[in-house]
Structure formats: structure tokens, C-alpha cells
Design a protein around this motif. Structure first.
Motif, PDB file in Angstrom:
ATOM      1  N   UNK A  21      52.107  38.112  53.574  1.00 11.32           N
ATOM      2  CA  UNK A  21      51.622  39.097  52.457  1.00 11.32           C
ATOM      3  C   UNK A  21      52.567  39.612  51.665  1.00 11.32           C
ATOM      4  N   UNK A  22      52.809  39.342  50.369  1.00 13.39           N
ATOM      5  CA  UNK A  22      53.370  40.142  49.251  1.00 13.39           C
ATOM      6  C   UNK A  22      52.431  41.083  48.735  1.00 13.39           C
ATOM      7  N   UNK A  23      51.270  40.842  48.394  1.00 12.89           N
ATOM      8  CA  UNK A  23      50.318  41.721  47.716  1.00 12.89           C
ATOM      9  C   UNK A  23      49.153  42.226  48.553  1.00 12.89           C
ATOM     10  N   UNK A  24      49.289  43.699  48.421  1.00 11.41           N
ATOM     11  CA  UNK A  24      48.156  44.351  48.980  1.00 11.41           C
ATOM     12  C   UNK A  24      47.211  44.565  47.824  1.00 11.41           C
ATOM     13  N   UNK A  25      45.860  44.157  48.107  1.00  9.28           N
ATOM     14  CA  UNK A  25      44.671  44.568  47.037  1.00  9.28           C
ATOM     15  C   UNK A  25      43.735  45.166  47.624  1.00  9.28           C
ATOM     16  N   UNK A  26      43.421  46.226  46.723  1.00  4.87           N
ATOM     17  CA  UNK A  26      42.157  47.191  46.885  1.00  4.87           C
ATOM     18  C   UNK A  26      40.952  46.539  46.367  1.00  4.87           C
ATOM     19  N   UNK A  27      39.816  46.255  46.898  1.00  2.22           N
ATOM     20  CA  UNK A  27      38.634  45.818  46.453  1.00  2.22           C
ATOM     21  C   UNK A  27      38.485  44.287  46.541  1.00  2.22           C
ATOM     22  N   UNK A  28      37.933  43.932  47.729  1.00  5.34           N
ATOM     23  CA  UNK A  28      37.984  42.308  48.043  1.00  5.34           C
ATOM     24  C   UNK A  28      36.812  41.736  47.881  1.00  5.34           C
ATOM     25  N   UNK A  29      36.091  42.104  46.517  1.00  3.15           N
ATOM     26  CA  UNK A  29      34.909  41.598  46.094  1.00  3.15           C
ATOM     27  C   UNK A  29      35.003  40.345  45.491  1.00  3.15           C
ATOM     28  N   UNK A  30      33.764  39.919  45.051  1.00  2.46           N
ATOM     29  CA  UNK A  30      33.688  38.474  44.495  1.00  2.46           C
ATOM     30  C   UNK A  30      34.443  38.066  43.263  1.00  2.46           C
ATOM     31  N   UNK A  31      34.739  39.102  42.472  1.00  2.00           N
ATOM     32  CA  UNK A  31      35.697  38.682  41.266  1.00  2.00           C
ATOM     33  C   UNK A  31      37.119  38.504  41.883  1.00  2.00           C
ATOM     34  N   UNK A  32      37.533  39.403  42.463  1.00  2.00           N
ATOM     35  CA  UNK A  32      38.856  39.300  43.189  1.00  2.00           C
ATOM     36  C   UNK A  32      39.182  37.781  43.820  1.00  2.00           C
ATOM     37  N   UNK A  33      38.083  37.524  44.573  1.00  2.00           N
ATOM     38  CA  UNK A  33      38.133  36.070  45.318  1.00  2.00           C
ATOM     39  C   UNK A  33      38.190  35.036  44.679  1.00  2.00           C
ATOM     40  N   UNK A  38      42.565  33.177  43.635  1.00  2.00           N
ATOM     41  CA  UNK A  38      42.859  31.680  43.117  1.00  2.00           C
ATOM     42  C   UNK A  38      44.051  31.281  42.438  1.00  2.00           C
ATOM     43  N   UNK A  39      44.210  32.428  41.490  1.00  2.00           N
ATOM     44  CA  UNK A  39      45.588  32.401  40.661  1.00  2.00           C
ATOM     45  C   UNK A  39      46.906  32.189  41.322  1.00  2.00           C
ATOM     46  N   UNK A  40      46.762  33.200  42.558  1.00  2.00           N
ATOM     47  CA  UNK A  40      47.765  33.457  43.515  1.00  2.00           C
ATOM     48  C   UNK A  40      48.120  32.140  44.342  1.00  2.00           C
ATOM     49  N   UNK A  41      46.976  31.676  44.758  1.00  2.00           N
ATOM     50  CA  UNK A  41      47.042  30.424  45.561  1.00  2.00           C
ATOM     51  C   UNK A  41      47.747  29.453  44.696  1.00  2.00           C
ATOM     52  N   UNK A  42      47.432  29.167  43.573  1.00  2.00           N
ATOM     53  CA  UNK A  42      47.857  28.007  42.701  1.00  2.00           C
ATOM     54  C   UNK A  42      49.256  28.542  42.421  1.00  2.00           C
ATOM     55  N   UNK A 243      28.662  32.292  54.423  1.00  2.00           N
ATOM     56  CA  UNK A 243      28.473  33.310  53.577  1.00  2.00           C
ATOM     57  C   UNK A 243      29.199  34.259  52.824  1.00  2.00           C
ATOM     58  N   UNK A 244      30.494  33.959  52.865  1.00  2.00           N
ATOM     59  CA  UNK A 244      31.303  34.660  52.183  1.00  2.00           C
ATOM     60  C   UNK A 244      31.888  33.900  50.886  1.00  2.00           C
ATOM     61  N   UNK A 245      31.208  32.899  50.447  1.00  2.00           N
ATOM     62  CA  UNK A 245      31.527  32.101  49.257  1.00  2.00           C
ATOM     63  C   UNK A 245      31.382  32.884  48.182  1.00  2.00           C
ATOM     64  N   UNK A 246      32.003  32.691  46.995  1.00  2.00           N
ATOM     65  CA  UNK A 246      31.868  32.888  45.717  1.00  2.00           C
ATOM     66  C   UNK A 246      31.513  31.949  44.716  1.00  2.00           C
ATOM     67  N   UNK A 247      30.938  32.422  43.616  1.00  2.00           N
ATOM     68  CA  UNK A 247      30.671  31.408  42.301  1.00  2.00           C
ATOM     69  C   UNK A 247      31.397  31.840  41.252  1.00  2.00           C
ATOM     70  N   UNK A 248      31.443  30.824  40.442  1.00  2.02           N
ATOM     71  CA  UNK A 248      32.144  31.428  39.095  1.00  2.02           C
ATOM     72  C   UNK A 248      32.101  30.383  38.072  1.00  2.02           C
TER      73      UNK A 248
END
Length: 485
Positions: A21-33, A38-42, A243-248
Motif C-alpha cells: 500500500x502506498x495510498x491511504x484513501x478516506x471514503x471507500x464508496x462506489x465512486x472511489x471504487x 481503477x485508474x491506480x490499478x491501470x 454484492x460489492x460490485x459497482x457500476x459506471x
């Protein structure tokens, strides 16, 4: 990392290897995920680096419990007009729940490998007073954080005390990266952090001000709330129960000021992010063109009986309303960002809004309007008035918000107004004996309306006329009268 799903790909097996882990993120809601992760994974898939994400929930354990059961792997569903593309994301290594163990969050903030702390905590999470644009020292959670540094409740408190621990340990500060829809979000969070830090220790505030970095960002991706239908579609299409999936939506845009501690950040540019000197023009473009038109559609569309943005856009009256709104009242108030075509940008927005696969609820966008109105609508109205232009459609949008927060729709049904000022707003309406009084009462709320704008006769008259028309003729007839009379 981000991996395209295969038939029956399981979420029950932990990944064999994850980046540190190099990033700590506050707010793991749908937008973040659906966006940051996704940007960071890519970025890591392209350029490597230990930029895994440890997330922090400031409230409930719900998303932690959901994702922990599947090793923090989840599915992102891209909703295209002609189908759905599923992607598996496993860049999150864990989720901390701050109320359960605030010391664990403070410890994570002090880890040397954490170089960026990012936030998607909504407007309310910054604990600022819109009237003063400074820290709300009367906020009970801020008062708690000042008295109990070992157990902060707010993101601002965690940032300040985390930075204090790093300073005491001889570590460099982390970069604070706000990814919320707020104007100059980096400058805003910097101001809140420095105000709280100064109240704790002026020398700490000096160190943070000199050494830490707070780049502003502009983020854009429509991310509707995940429904039971989305989860069932995933199960039927891929054979995965998530049940943790997100849509965009397919579209995304991330503009980031290139100002980081030690210039240390993932190679987000490789994933399509725009690294710029200033995000101001991009931010204004998005806030007014997208967010402003979204709020217009949310309030007027809801009042007209449309539950989603796409449904409202199927009505040519709303499509025509936006076309004129952008061309006459919004684009003239915006400097063109480098490399952008504002008319093309708005045309693309209209096509995005029409996407039938995106079930973005008007009621969801209408939430927290008292916090959003100044940035999304009122600034553009003020600029129009300063240029000598009227802004009847923007004023109609404000009148739509006033009609909405009154709490009753055109059929007499109760509206569930989700807003931190909901009761005050409703009282302003129901205690008024005439429509003109309701408008004046709402315009008198200085936490929302700058007095200079509220007392502008042209603005007040335009909003009042539109509000009365909404009451007497209904939303659709009012739009028709404005557009086609």
C-alpha cells in the motif's frame, strides 16, 4: 490489479501477490471504487510501483465486511448503451473502520510507505462553514477532535494528527489528494487542515504549510448506486455473486495538478489522467457544464415525474432545455481549458445523459442541494449578471430546487429531501403564506445564498416568477413557456 473477468471467475480466492500500500484513501464508496481504484490499478499495470490502496471508512463497517469476505476483490460493471463489460479490481489491500479503531488509522497514516492520502468524503466531510469558507469550529466532531487527538472522528482530524505523528517521527508529510466535487478542492482541504493544525500547534501548521502538498483535482465519471438488479445481472452473466460490485459509465476524466511531495505518485497519466499546472478551468467547466446541468435535470426532472436522468433526457423538452442552458448561460461564463472544446464537451454530456443503461436517479443527484447549489448554479448566475446577461434557465433551476425542498411534489406526494438543512428549508417554505415569501425566506439563508446575489432585484424577480410558474402551471408547462413561447 485490474483483470478482465472470465466465466465463473471466483472472488473467494485471495490474490497470490499484491503491491504494498502506498495510498491511504478516506471514503471507500462506489465512486472511489469505480474511479480512483481503477485508474491506480491501470497505472500499476502499465508502470509498476507499490501503489496499493488501504481504505478507511469514517462511518460504518458495511463495505469493509462485504469486501473482506471476498478478499477486497470486486467487480466494476461498465454500462454501455449496447451492453455491459465486467472488470475485476483487486488494488485494495484492506479497509479500516475508523470508529472501531481510530488508532489503527493513525498508525497507517504514519507508515513511511504511505505517500498519498486521498479523499472522496463528499462536501460535508470537509467540515467547512460555507458562510465563512473556513473551518466550522462549532462542528461537534471538530470540537471532539480538538479535545481527543488520539481518537479523531473527522477526516480533517485524522490528517492533522497523522501529519503531527509523521513530523514527530522525522518522516516527510504525505500528499493530500482531494477527489470531491468542490471548487479548488486542494486549496479547500489545505485551508481546513491548516486551521485545525494551528489550533493544535502553530508550529505544526507552519510545517504542514511548508512541506505538505495539496493538489487540486477534477474528477468525472457517472457512478449510479448499485441495485439488486445490477448484482443479479452480474450473477447471470458471469456466474459471480458480488454484492460489492459497482457500476459506471464508459466515460471518465481525471485532471490532477502535478504538485506532489517529492513528485511521488502513480503513473496515472499512463491510464489517461491529465497532469496539469492548474485545474481551475477544467474544474469550472465540469462544475457548471456537468454538475450544474445535472442538478437542473435532477430537480426539474424529479418534479416532472422522471426518476432517472436518462428518462428525463428522452423528453425533448429537457434536451432542448439543456442545449439552450449550456449555449446561452453556462459556456459564456467559462474560460476554455487547454485542449478542450466547450461546445463539444457539452454535446458529449448530452449523449452520456441519454445512455439508457445508466439508471442515475434524479433523487440521488438532488441530495445535499444546500451544499452544492453555490458551486453548481449560483456562481454562473452571478457571472451572467455581472456581464449584463439574464439567466432565466439557471434561475428556473434554482426555483426547481426551491419547489423540491418544500417537500411536496406536483401530485401532492411527500418528497424525501436528503439534505443537512432539510428541516430549515422546508420550514422556510411551509411557514410562508405566499410564494413570494417562500422565495425571500430561502434567499435569506446566507449559508447558501451570498447576500449580494440574493438581494439582486433581477435575480430575485426571475426566481420568483419561475417559482410561481412551477406552482401554478407545473414543471413541463413552465419549461415549454420558457423555451417555446
Amino acid at each position: 490489479m485490474e483483470v478482465s473477468l472470465r466465466e465463473n471467475s471466483p472472488l473467494t480466492s485471495p490474490p497470490t501477490e499484491r503491491p504494498k500500500a502506498g495510498i491511504l484513501h478516506f471514503g471507500p464508496g462506489a465512486f472511489f471504487r469505480a474511479f480512483n481504484a481503477i485508474y491506480t490499478a491501470e497505472a500499476m499495470a502499465h508502470s509498476g510501483g507499490n501503489w496499493g490502496i488501504r481504505a478507511v471508512s469514517l462511518r460504518s463497517a458495511g463495505i469493509r465486511d462485504t469486501l473482506a469476505a471476498q478478499h477486497y476483490i470486486y467487480t466494476a460493471a461498465m454500462l454501455m448503451p449496447d451492453g455491459i463489460e465486467y472488470t475485476q479490481v483487486d488494488v485494495i489491500d484492506s479497509i479500516l473502520v475508523a470508529p472501531e479503531n481510530p488508532q489503527a488509522v493513525l498508525a497507517a497514516l504514519c507508515e513511511a510507505n504511505i505517500r498519498i492520502v486521498s479523499l472522496t468524503i463528499t462536501e460535508k466531510g470537509y467540515c467547512f462553514d460555507p458562510a465563512t469558507n473556513g473551518l466550522d469550529h462549532n462542528n461537534p466532531d471538530i470540537m471532539h477532535d480538538l479535545d481527543h487527538p488520539e481518537t479523531p472522528r473527522t477526516a480533517i482530524g485524522f490528517l492533522v494528527y497523522g501529519l503531527a505523528q509523521r513530523r514527530a517521527a522525522g518522516l516527510p508529510p504525505f500528499t493530500v489528494l482531494s477527489c470531491d466535487n468542490l471548487p479548488s478542492n486542494g486549496a479547500l482541504v489545505r485551508r481546513m487542515v491548516l486551521e485545525l493544525a494551528h489550533a493544535v500547534d502553530p508550529s505544526l501548521a507552519d510545517w504542514i504549510g511548508a512541506e505538505a502538498r495539496f493538489p487540486s483535482t477534477m474528477v468525472d465519471r457517472i457512478t449510479p448506486a448499485t441495485t439488486a438488479r445490477d448484482i443479479e445481472n452480474l450473477r447471470q452473466a458471469i456466474g459471480i455473486d458480488d454484492s460489492g460490485c459497482v457500476v459506471h459509465e464508459p466515460f471518465r476524466q481525471w485532471v490532477i495538478e502535478d504538485d506532489f511531495v517529492k513528485d511521488d505518485h502513480p503513473n496515472w497519466a499512463a491510464a489517461g489522467a491529465q497532469m496539469v499546472t492548474s485545474v481551475d478551468a477544467f474544474e469550472l467547466m465540469k462544475l457548471r457544464c456537468l454538475n450544474g446541468s445535472h442538478s437542473t435535470l435532477a430537480y426539474l426532472g424529479y418534479l416532472a415525474g422522471y426518476k432517472t436522468i436518462a428518462a428525463a433526457m428522452c423528453d425533448t423538452r429537457f434536451a432542448d432545455l439543456l442545449t439552450r442552458l449550456w449555449a446561452r448561460e453556462i459556456i459564456p461564463t467559462i474560460p476554455t481549458p487547454e485542449g478542450e472544446d466547450l461546445h463539444a464537451y457539452c454535446h458529449a454530456l448530452q449523449e452520456r445523459y441519454k445512455n439508457p443503461s445508466i439508471h442515475h436517479k434524479t433523487s440521488q443527484i438532488a441530495m445535499d442541494g444546500s451544499q452544492k447549489l453555490p458551486q453548481r448554479l449560483l456562481g454562473a448566475i452571478s457571472d451572467n449578471l455581472k456581464m449584463g446577461n439574464s439567466a432565466p434557465l439557471l434561475c428556473l433551476a434554482v426555483a426547481g430546487w426551491m419547489r423540491y425542498v418544500g417537500g411536496t411534489d406536483e401530485l401532492g406526494q411527500e418528497i424525501d429531501v436528503q439534505d443537512p438543512m432539510a428541516q430549515q428549508l422546508r420550514n422556510a417554505v411551509i411557514k410562508s403564506t405566499r410564494p413570494e415569501e417562500a422565495v425571500q425566506a430561502l434567499l435569506g439563508i446566507e449559508a447558501i445564498f451570498d447576500p449580494e446575489l440574493a438581494q439582486n432585484p433581477k435575480f430575485e424577480a426571475s426566481v420568483t416568477t419561475a417559482y410561481i410558474s412551477l406552482l401554478e402551471h407545473g414543471t413541463l408547462k413552465t419549461i415549454e413557456r420558457e423555451l417555446y413561447a
